[in-house]
Design an enzyme around this catalytic site. Structure first.
Site, PDB file in Angstrom:
ATOM      1  N   ASP A 168       0.829  -1.205   0.000  1.00  0.00           N
ATOM      2  CA  ASP A 168       0.000   0.000   0.000  1.00  0.00           C
ATOM      3  C   ASP A 168       0.863   1.256   0.000  1.00  0.00           C
ATOM      4  O   ASP A 168       0.568   2.231  -0.675  1.00  0.00           O
ATOM      5  CB  ASP A 168      -0.952  -0.003   1.201  1.00  0.00           C
ATOM      6  N   ARG A 220       4.951   4.412   6.291  1.00  0.00           N
ATOM      7  CA  ARG A 220       4.415   4.330   7.651  1.00  0.00           C
ATOM      8  C   ARG A 220       4.436   2.885   8.153  1.00  0.00           C
ATOM      9  O   ARG A 220       4.965   1.995   7.488  1.00  0.00           O
ATOM     10  CB  ARG A 220       3.002   4.918   7.696  1.00  0.00           C
ATOM     11  N   ASP A 221       3.824   2.676   9.291  1.00  0.00           N
ATOM     12  CA  ASP A 221       3.907   1.354   9.910  1.00  0.00           C
ATOM     13  C   ASP A 221       2.905   0.364   9.307  1.00  0.00           C
ATOM     14  O   ASP A 221       2.156  -0.280  10.018  1.00  0.00           O
ATOM     15  CB  ASP A 221       3.712   1.477  11.432  1.00  0.00           C
ATOM     16  N   GLU A 222       2.907   0.298   7.966  1.00  0.00           N
ATOM     17  CA  GLU A 222       2.125  -0.720   7.250  1.00  0.00           C
ATOM     18  C   GLU A 222       3.045  -1.410   6.249  1.00  0.00           C
ATOM     19  O   GLU A 222       3.588  -2.447   6.531  1.00  0.00           O
ATOM     20  CB  GLU A 222       0.915  -0.098   6.556  1.00  0.00           C
ATOM     21  N   ASP A 230      -5.615  -2.997  -2.838  1.00  0.00           N
ATOM     22  CA  ASP A 230      -4.783  -2.033  -3.554  1.00  0.00           C
ATOM     23  C   ASP A 230      -4.144  -2.703  -4.774  1.00  0.00           C
ATOM     24  O   ASP A 230      -4.085  -2.134  -5.862  1.00  0.00           O
ATOM     25  CB  ASP A 230      -3.683  -1.470  -2.640  1.00  0.00           C
ATOM     26  N   TRP A 249     -11.123  -6.884  -1.924  1.00  0.00           N
ATOM     27  CA  TRP A 249      -9.755  -7.161  -1.479  1.00  0.00           C
ATOM     28  C   TRP A 249      -9.440  -8.623  -1.828  1.00  0.00           C
ATOM     29  O   TRP A 249      -8.571  -8.895  -2.649  1.00  0.00           O
ATOM     30  CB  TRP A 249      -9.620  -6.867   0.017  1.00  0.00           C
ATOM     31  N   GLU A 309      -2.671   8.881  -0.930  1.00  0.00           N
ATOM     32  CA  GLU A 309      -3.732   8.000  -0.437  1.00  0.00           C
ATOM     33  C   GLU A 309      -5.084   8.724  -0.458  1.00  0.00           C
ATOM     34  O   GLU A 309      -6.104   8.151  -0.805  1.00  0.00           O
ATOM     35  CB  GLU A 309      -3.399   7.580   1.001  1.00  0.00           C
ATOM     36  N   HIS A 317       0.789   6.160  -2.207  1.00  0.00           N
ATOM     37  CA  HIS A 317      -0.180   5.064  -2.220  1.00  0.00           C
ATOM     38  C   HIS A 317      -0.622   4.903  -3.669  1.00  0.00           C
ATOM     39  O   HIS A 317      -1.293   5.756  -4.211  1.00  0.00           O
ATOM     40  CB  HIS A 317      -1.394   5.507  -1.388  1.00  0.00           C
TER      41      HIS A 317
HETATM   42  C1  BGC Z   1      -4.158   0.666   3.748  1.00  0.00           C
HETATM   43  C2  BGC Z   1      -4.980   0.590   2.493  1.00  0.00           C
HETATM   44  C3  BGC Z   1      -5.775  -0.665   2.601  1.00  0.00           C
HETATM   45  C4  BGC Z   1      -6.730  -0.435   3.716  1.00  0.00           C
HETATM   46  C5  BGC Z   1      -7.762  -1.462   3.919  1.00  0.00           C
HETATM   47  C6  BGC Z   1      -5.122   0.870   4.871  1.00  0.00           C
HETATM   48  O1  BGC Z   1      -4.566   1.093   6.083  1.00  0.00           O
HETATM   49  O2  BGC Z   1      -3.169   1.612   3.689  1.00  0.00           O
HETATM   50  O3  BGC Z   1      -4.450   0.999   1.354  1.00  0.00           O
HETATM   51  O4  BGC Z   1      -6.342  -1.167   1.468  1.00  0.00           O
HETATM   52  O5  BGC Z   1      -6.076  -0.130   4.924  1.00  0.00           O
HETATM   53  O6  BGC Z   1      -8.875  -0.842   4.186  1.00  0.00           O
END
Ligand code: BGC
Length: 719
Positions: A338, A342-344, A351, A403, A604, A625
């Site tokens: 994504d 950040r912390d993802e 996505d 998703w 985003e 994003h």
């Molecule tokens: C991500 C998105 C992802 C979503 C799911 C977010 O935190 O960055 O791009 O698809 O969560 O809802």
């Protein structure tokens, strides 16, 4: 399957945050004909032979669903060998045991973070005299604390260059994984580009900030003349705040920090076992004066070849196109993520699904996606459910419509773009399982009702306080259920399988959908009903959609689910002018709004930086994003008119119908397909339009009312 003579090894004592380095020294007495090094790790490694980096792979062994599939690499190291040899391998936590994802205290995260890292390696030497020897990891290999005192995906790296590695000890063998080992499948992550710093300046708050002029993913390389013990501390940021000060609150819990202790003299360094998403650096501590020449951003991504190009007469649109390409580079580090900062930084399936068509035209991504889809299939839950992210670092997460459908949409797109059935063969069971999962999970037959979904994520028609647009969740879920079932039928037919049961199911879903949802309430509902051909009267619905958009002030109200298709729907049903109006719009919400605000990647949120200069939020505000960059596939397919024919995938046959607009002077797009280069360009000349088309395949060219079948070649038409 490769037979290993090696043992998994790690330090005898857990070193905690400190990255261990393993070492093997040996003498080669005979002439070596060939030397091949096989390596993998639980974690990420960097190997050096006689001081030189082995291979170009960064963050090897890459990121897979480690418990099911762990890639090993093979390097030809013949040229690096000497008589006296030293092989060192530094090991970091990488994706294997970093603290991911950053916001959730899930049991699985705690379990993963506690896992100890280790390496497995085997050097296979073939001598000129025909004899062979293997040098394999075992407890005799030395191990010590390396100069890297800490390395983690979110938090960054700490290196003490003044520390001289000492205290070598034998390693410990342990029972690591064998069954899951597979040869490298994906593209290697590599250092692909270098971007020089554009400026070093002092912000109003007095901070020293380096600007690269472009948001990138990778790491900084700096050069400094220092005293031993001098400290460097660097923070990363994507944007400045409205006062022009450094900002990175949107990284949330990811520290994204570099700390470096200098040795004496001139030195150049960059991190080796982590990465960052950034445009700006804040030099919290840095010895001496700083000049831009001291800083280079090393751009790191999967080694994919660029295949697509789009350009036009409008410089802001060109900036948008550039942002889309940079968004892809920044989020294609072995897994389609994504965001990179950040912390993802997770493989969000939604996505990936949204962006895959654009991605597959922009770059040759076949290998990249095939590997990720193998992980998706491997991670699929026993009931067929597909996680929200792949690798599935959120095992508690409910499977969401749009998703999980990545399981079906992605293989189908890879097949269409590249024309190889293999991806469908590999994924077919997984594709079916996803549809079967829905059939088993729904509350109402013929629809997908119930469950937890992300809806039209970040839809502009979201009620206050919600991230989800106003489109009905059951509506979206049922529409995607129909679409995925339809694709399973198509894929099955390509493979010559019996898909009659899915054909029946598809009919049932369409019938039930039509009965249940005779009217559409939102832009996204219209878009899905039309694009998935669920609406009974497609043209009438498209007319209503166009009217709704115009009533909304010719602006989008869509989110992740509706946005990728909105322009396609409009231009397919006679509203190309309106599609261009949305594309060319500069006011919020629009693609060009972020460009006007200085974006160098896709945001985003349409208004990541709001009109008043404030940030949308600190919580969910990534400036890299890729999802909304999916608009590029409309530019290739509609503005330039390049369509792959479904019956002749891989651009074996091409349908070309460019759609010009008088608000642009010219536009061109090209794709280096497996058949060759397809290129389409149109230019206004004295009130007429000149179309120049190059096609590598048998094509149908449609200009206005005229349709012509052509052989491979170059053609000019006037419209
Ligand atoms: C991500 C998105 C992802 C979503 C799911 C977010 O935190 O960055 O791009 O698809 O969560 O809802």
């Amino acid at each position: 399957m490769k037979e290993w003579s090696a043992k998994w090894i790690r330090p005898r004592e857990d070193m905690g945050d400190i990255c261990p380095v393993f070492q093997k020294k040996w003498n080669t007495e005979k002439h070596v004909k060939k030397a091949e090094l096989y390596l993998t790790a639980l974690g990420v490694y960097e190997a050096r032979l006689n001081g030189s980096r082995v291979g170009e792979y960064v963050l090897a062994p890459g990121w897979t669903a480690y418990e099911k599939r762990l890639q090993y690499q093979k390097y030809d190291v013949t040229d690096l060998l000497k008589e006296e040899n030293e092989l060192t391998i530094t090991l970091g936590k990488g994706w294997y045991s970093s603290n991911m994802p950053g916001w959730e205290m899930s049991k699985d995260r705690i379990r993963r973070t506690a896992r100890r890292t280790g390496i497995l390696g085997e050097l296979s030497l073939t001598y000129e005299d025909g004899t062979e020897e293997k040098i394999s990891t075992d407890s005799i290999w030395n191990c010590a604390q390396s100069q890297i005192r800490f390395s983690e995906i979110y938090d960054g790296e700490i290196c003490d260059a003044s520390y001289s590695v000492k205290g070598w000890e034998p390693s410990a063998e342990f029972e690591g994984p064998w069954e899951t080992l597979i040869p490298q499948e994906g593209e290697e992550i590599r250092e692909m580009e270098r971007v020089e710093a554009k400026a070093v300046f002092t912000t109003p708050a007095g901070e020293t900030v380096v600007d690269f002029g472009q948001e990138v993913t990778g790491y900084v390389e700096f050069t400094v003349d220092a005293k031993a013990g001098d400290r460097i501390k660097i923070l990363h940021g994507e944007v400045l705040d409205q006062d022009g000060n450094f900002y990175n609150a949107n990284y949330r819990s990811a520290k994204a920090e570099l700390i470096y202790t200098c040795r004496e003299g001139m030195q150049t360094w960059h991190p080796v076992l982590t990465f960052f998403g950034f445009r700006y650096l804040k030099l919290e501590e840095f010895p001496g004066e700083t000049k831009p020449e001291q800083f280079t951003a090393i751009v790191v991504y999967s080694n994919m070849k660029q295949t697509g190009r789009i350009r036009c007469s409008n410089s802001e649109l060109n900036q948008l196109f550039s942002n889309i390409f940079w968004g892809q580079k920044g989020n294609f580090l072995d897994v389609p993520t994504d965001c990179p900062q950040r912390d993802e930084r997770l493989g969000w399936t939604g996505d990936a699904q949204v962006f895959i068509k654009t991605a597959s035209y922009n770059y040759d991504t076949e290998k990249f996606y095939k590997k990720w889809l193998h992980d998706l299939a491997a991670e699929q839950r026993s009931d067929g459910a597909v996680g929200q992210v792949i690798p599935d670092y959120l095992p508690e997460g409910a499977p969401s419509a749009a998703w999980g459908d990545a399981a079906v949409i992605c293989p189908w797109q890879v097949y269409l773009t590249y024309g190889e059935k293999e991806v469908l063969e590999d994924q077919f069971e997984s594709m079916k399982k996803w549809v079967d999962y829905i059939t088993g999970a729904t509350k109402d037959d013929g629809l997908w009702t119930g469950g937890e979904h992300f809806g039209d994520w970040l839809g502009l028609d979201a009620p206050v306080g919600s991230y989800k647009g106003s489109s009905r969740e059951d509506f979206i879920a049922s529409a995607f259920y129909a679409y995925s079932t339809e694709l399973v039928v198509k894929a099955g037919k390509v493979l010559g399988r019996d898909v009659s049961a899915y054909e029946g199911l598809y009919k049932k879903i369409v019938d039930t959908f039509r009965k249940t949802y005779p009217v559409y309430h939102t832009q996204t509902e219209y878009i899905l009903a039309i694009w998935f051909r669920l609406a009974e009267n497609l043209q009438k619905s498209a007319d209503e959609l166009a009217e709704l958009i115009q009533k909304d002030g010719s602006q989008m109200r869509t989110g992740f689910v509706g946005t990728p298709y909105i322009l396609h729907v409009l231009s397919r049903y006679g509203y190309t002018k309106l599609a261009y109006t949305l594309l060319l719009r500069k006011e919020y919400p629009s693609w060009l709004y972020s460009v006007e605000k200085g974006a160098t990647t896709i945001w985003e949120h349409w208004d990541g930086i709001m009109e008043n200069g404030e940030f949308w939020s600190t919580d969910m505000n990534s400036f890299n994003h890729y999802a909304y960059g999916a608009v590029a596939d409309w530019v290739y397919e509609e503005a330039a008119g390049i369509h792959v024919e479904e019956e002749a995938p891989g651009f074996e046959k091409i349908y070309i119908e460019p759609k010009a607009d008088d608000r642009l002077e010219w536009l061109e797009a090209s794709i280096q397909t497996r058949k060759g280069l397809v290129e389409s360009r149109w230019t206004w000349q004295d009130g007429r339009i000149k179309y120049e088309i190059t096609t590598p395949s048998e094509s149908t060219i449609c200009i206005g009312e005229k349709t012509e079948k052509v052989k491979p070649g170059r053609y000019t038409f006037w419209g």
